[in-house]
Design a protein around this motif. Structure first.
Motif, PDB file in Angstrom:
ATOM      1  N   PHE A 257       0.842  -1.205   0.000  1.00 30.29           N
ATOM      2  CA  PHE A 257       0.000   0.000   0.000  1.00 30.29           C
ATOM      3  C   PHE A 257       0.874   1.251   0.000  1.00 30.29           C
ATOM      4  N   ALA A 261       1.301   4.242  -2.882  1.00 33.78           N
ATOM      5  CA  ALA A 261       0.993   5.636  -2.556  1.00 33.78           C
ATOM      6  C   ALA A 261       2.224   6.526  -2.763  1.00 33.78           C
ATOM      7  N   ALA A 262       3.384   6.038  -2.346  1.00 35.10           N
ATOM      8  CA  ALA A 262       4.597   6.854  -2.455  1.00 35.10           C
ATOM      9  C   ALA A 262       4.963   7.092  -3.920  1.00 35.10           C
ATOM     10  N   LEU A 264       2.963   7.157  -6.484  1.00 35.58           N
ATOM     11  CA  LEU A 264       2.000   8.123  -7.025  1.00 35.58           C
ATOM     12  C   LEU A 264       2.348   9.543  -6.588  1.00 35.58           C
ATOM     13  N   ARG A 310      -1.157   5.680 -13.781  1.00 33.92           N
ATOM     14  CA  ARG A 310      -2.366   4.888 -14.030  1.00 33.92           C
ATOM     15  C   ARG A 310      -2.261   3.532 -13.333  1.00 33.92           C
ATOM     16  N   ALA A 313      -2.420   4.061  -9.453  1.00 31.80           N
ATOM     17  CA  ALA A 313      -3.719   4.602  -9.042  1.00 31.80           C
ATOM     18  C   ALA A 313      -4.789   3.520  -9.119  1.00 31.80           C
ATOM     19  N   ASP A 314      -4.670   2.661 -10.115  1.00 32.39           N
ATOM     20  CA  ASP A 314      -5.622   1.578 -10.272  1.00 32.39           C
ATOM     21  C   ASP A 314      -5.521   0.585  -9.111  1.00 32.39           C
ATOM     22  N   LEU A 316      -4.215   1.081  -6.115  1.00 38.20           N
ATOM     23  CA  LEU A 316      -4.591   1.695  -4.842  1.00 38.20           C
ATOM     24  C   LEU A 316      -6.095   1.963  -4.782  1.00 38.20           C
ATOM     25  N   GLY A 317      -6.639   2.468  -5.894  1.00 30.58           N
ATOM     26  CA  GLY A 317      -8.063   2.773  -5.945  1.00 30.58           C
ATOM     27  C   GLY A 317      -8.923   1.530  -5.743  1.00 30.58           C
ATOM     28  N   VAL A 320      -8.802   0.493  -2.083  1.00 33.48           N
ATOM     29  CA  VAL A 320      -9.558   1.369  -1.186  1.00 33.48           C
ATOM     30  C   VAL A 320     -11.065   1.209  -1.399  1.00 33.48           C
ATOM     31  N   CYS A 321     -11.491   1.155  -2.655  1.00 34.10           N
ATOM     32  CA  CYS A 321     -12.924   1.038  -2.938  1.00 34.10           C
ATOM     33  C   CYS A 321     -13.488  -0.266  -2.360  1.00 34.10           C
ATOM     34  N   ALA A 322     -12.698  -1.322  -2.455  1.00 28.43           N
ATOM     35  CA  ALA A 322     -13.172  -2.619  -1.953  1.00 28.43           C
ATOM     36  C   ALA A 322     -13.408  -2.582  -0.444  1.00 28.43           C
TER      37      ALA A 322
END
Lengths: 341, 385
Positions: A257, A261-262, A264, A310, A313-314, A316-317, A320-322
């Motif tokens: 994780f 994040a780093a 990005l 991309r 972000a995919d 990580l996104g 997080v969404c899950a």
């Protein structure tokens, strides 16, 4: 930073600074490489039992920050990661340089003793004795001289990024429990190098603004320039902080994780930082001769290497969404875990 | 050139249990029928009862001396409490300023009787505080304050002047007023300023509300008309007001509220889009996550430096500037993502939160030091000024 790590960082910083001052080499600095071996840097992340230095990612991050700051052309990051992954897989590491292939098209054959396929964009591929590649479930070591074809290519900073083709080549392989480990660690290494290069670009820009005069005074005395450089400084601080936190996480365990994040955040910083560095330097910064490009061309290249926006972000996104309303609980638990130990 | 210090912080042992305790408290004690949009920018939301309950719990003045009603917990535990209250959107506005800067200023500079009289009341959540810095003609240029305090022959002070944009002044008990105690010297503009600690029932002190652009009443003008106060109302040393106010601003700028004011909207977004949104929404959420994680690491690092007794003045300015940029970028980003099928006239938790933040977030880079002032501080840190 611990005293020991500070000494390591300072020593590496001096070594790389001297290499740049005495000679600016494009491609591969063989003399410097020999010096890093004497310091134990390529095997920094391998356990002492395997002949390594037994360092952790806090140490590696500090060294790679210095590497990125000075923009010296050696596959140190790749060799460090290859050494760690080889040790994890129980493979004996050749003396090196060993590079790392994260873009692999191909497969193991004959019970893991042969490899057919392509390794793409291998950093310093032409200079590597061996290349560590990850295929599903396995960590594979290949000799460069066993490649049937080697295509020379470069990133924007003239760092070699070569394609190698293997046709039924001898391979040594071991188990890889986590197939994403290599790409995560490459991303983390690039974060540290990006932090260093951002810092160097900031320092060059501040120094230039303090000496370049227009309208009768140093351009750094104009508020418009100061405010741009302040924002630039804040971006550099963000990238450096994110990188150090991700290195700390990698030292402690699963950092997937934090690394996403780093990378990005580092990538985000590159846009404002490079455009401001060139704006402050104006035309002189656009010459082949001037040193600024040693930072900015690397930054533009490294923004893609180790995963672009991309890709991360995919990852990580989706993660997080899950988890939905568990976002905050998850975010805090990652740092709280430290206080449990 | 050493750039900036953002060493990673190790939270002390016991934090997971403390965090669990805070969350259990919030699950029980958050006000019922609390509108979702109040969770945004919640550190300006006034709820005296809630603040008193936090005080009873020992969660105001957590790291102050027990002699003055504090609880002598660590500064990092206090940080964890603050971030949990903000993430939950708890109505913490009533006591926020007293806890963050007024009582710490009294503890650092105040007389023994000022400490005894005021700090325990603040810690109990019974006395609320506001900031007497800005004036109609002294915003970013704080040293140009014109409010004057004149020493009378009997040792008391007479204060005349005006403060403005004073958040929650109409519901506060205490204010620290920055005033000029000797004439302005153009060569040393920071000299001749002093701080005064005043109670709101002081004769000659008058509060008049200002309605903000969404129609809310939270900030005010304060008029001082021949306001006579005892000698003992001087806070700290006469003439040292600038040094004292600068220390106060360090505390004002360094907390997690400087990046979390819009976090409620991100939580609403996650709720509305569900576990598997489109690729573009997913990636935007990934990018926002990276920024939140980074800002939290930076904010924690500053908290760690403060806990060690260091003064991360430039680092705090960096976190506030980046934090404000983020808080302000989030509402329009969410608006752009949500434009399909979401309209601002709709009455839902998500839309009300978005609507509120679209309108109020421009103020986030004004309060506590404008972005231009912060960037001036950062530029000075780079050696440019």
């Amino acid at each position: 930073m611990s005293e020991q790590r500070q000494i390591l960082a300072d020593t590496a910083d001096r070594l790389f600074a001297d290499a740049v001052t005495s000679r600016r080499i494009e491609g591969f600095d063989a003399k410097l490489w020999q010096q890093t071996i004497e310091m134990g840097l390529p095997l920094l992340l391998a356990p002492e039992a395997d002949g390594g230095a037994g360092g952790d990612w806090d140490d590696a991050g500090a060294v790679l920050h210095a590497l990125g700051h000075h923009g010296v052309p050696i596959p140190l990051a790749e060799n460090m990661i290859a050494a760690q992954l080889a040790a994890d897989a129980g493979l004996e590491l050749p003396s090196g340089p060993v590079s790392l292939a994260t873009r692999v098209e191909g497969a193991l054959q004959q019970a893991g003793t042969r490899f057919d396929g392509k390794l793409l964009g291998v950093p310093w591929g032409r200079h590597a004795d061996a290349i560590l590649a990850v295929v599903p479930g396995h960590t594979v070591l290949l000799r460069r001289t066993d490649a049937t074809s080697l295509r020379h290519a470069h990133n924007l900073a003239d760092e070699p990024r070569d394609d190698l083709i293997f046709d039924n080549a001898p391979a040594v392989c071991g188990p890889a429990s986590d197939g994403t480990q290599a790409s995560h660690l490459l991303a983390l290494a690039r974060c540290a190098q990006i932090s260093g290069a951002l810092e160097a670009a900031l320092h060059k820009s501040v120094e230039y603004a303090q000496t370049r005069k227009q309208f009768g005074r140093a351009i750094g005395q104009f508020q418009a320039v100061q405010q741009q450089l302040a924002q630039f400084g804040a971006e550099v601080a963000a990238a450096m902080c994110a990188t150090r936190a991700a290195c700390r996480a990698a030292t402690r365990g699963d950092a997937s994780f934090q690394i996403a994040a780093a990378k990005l955040r580092c990538n985000l910083a590159i846009g404002f930082a490079t455009s401001t560095a060139h704006q402050v330097h104006a035309a002189i910064g656009f010459t082949r001769e001037f040193d600024l490009r040693q930072s900015t061309q690397r930054l533009w290249s490294w923004r893609t290497e180790g995963g672009n926006d991309r890709a991360w972000a995919d990852v990580l996104g989706a993660r997080v969404c899950a988890r939905g309303d568990q976002f905050w609980a998850d975010l805090t638990a990652r740092d709280d875990a430290v206080s449990l130990t | 050139m050493q750039t900036f210090h953002f060493d990673p912080v190790d939270l002390p042992p016991g934090i997971p249990a403390f965090r669990a305790e805070i969350r259990a408290f919030l699950a029980r004690e958050m006000p019922r029928d609390y509108p979702a949009e109040q969770k945004a920018n919640c550190w300006t939301v006034y709820d005296a009862d809630f603040s008193r309950r936090l005080g009873e719990r020992g969660w105001i003045g957590m790291h102050w001396s027990k002699t003055y009603g504090g609880h002598e917990r660590s500064a990092l535990e206090r940080y964890v409490l603050m971030e949990e209250l903000l993430a939950a959107g708890a109505p913490v506005g009533a006591h926020w300023i007293g806890d963050r800067q007024t009582a710490p200023a009294i503890l650092r500079y105040g007389s023994e009787s000022q400490k005894q009289r005021h700090v325990p009341r603040i810690a109990r959540g019974e006395a609320f505080c506001c900031i007497g810095m800005s004036e109609p003609n002294a915003g970013s240029d704080l040293a140009s304050v014109r409010t004057r305090a004149e020493r009378l022959p009997d040792g008391r002070w007479k204060i005349n002047g005006q403060k403005i944009w004073t958040t929650l002044a109409h519901r506060s008990h205490l204010i620290i007023v920055l005033a000029r105690t000797s004439p302005a010297d153009e060569k040393n503009r920071h000299a001749g300023l002093s701080q005064f600690l005043l109670e709101f029932d002081t004769p000659g002190l008058r509060v008049q509300p200002i309605v903000d652009l969404v129609g809310a009443k939270h900030f005010n003008e304060i008029f001082f008309e021949d306001c006579i106060v005892d000698a003992e109302c001087l806070l700290g040393t006469e003439g040292q007001g600038w040094k004292q106010v600068t220390a106060e601003l360090s505390l004002e700028r360094s907390g997690p509220e400087r990046y979390l004011s819009s976090i409620a909207l991100f939580f609403e977004l996650l709720r509305v889009v569900g576990p598997s949104p489109s690729e573009s929404v997913r990636q935007a959420i990934g990018r926002v996550t990276a920024e939140i994680w980074t800002l939290r690491q930076m904010s924690l690092s500053v908290a760690g430096q403060l806990a060690r007794g260091e003064d991360p003045y430039v680092e705090a300015a960096i976190v506030k500037d980046l934090g404000n940029v983020f808080e302000q970028a989030l509402p329009p980003l969410v608006q752009a993502l949500a434009d399909d099928g979401i309209h601002l006239e709709q009455d839902s938790d998500f839309v009300r939160t978005l609507a509120l933040l679209l309108q109020t977030s421009p103020s986030f880079s004004l309060r506590g030091g404008t972005r231009e002032i912060l960037r001036g501080i950062i530029a000075r840190g780079l050696g440019l000024r």
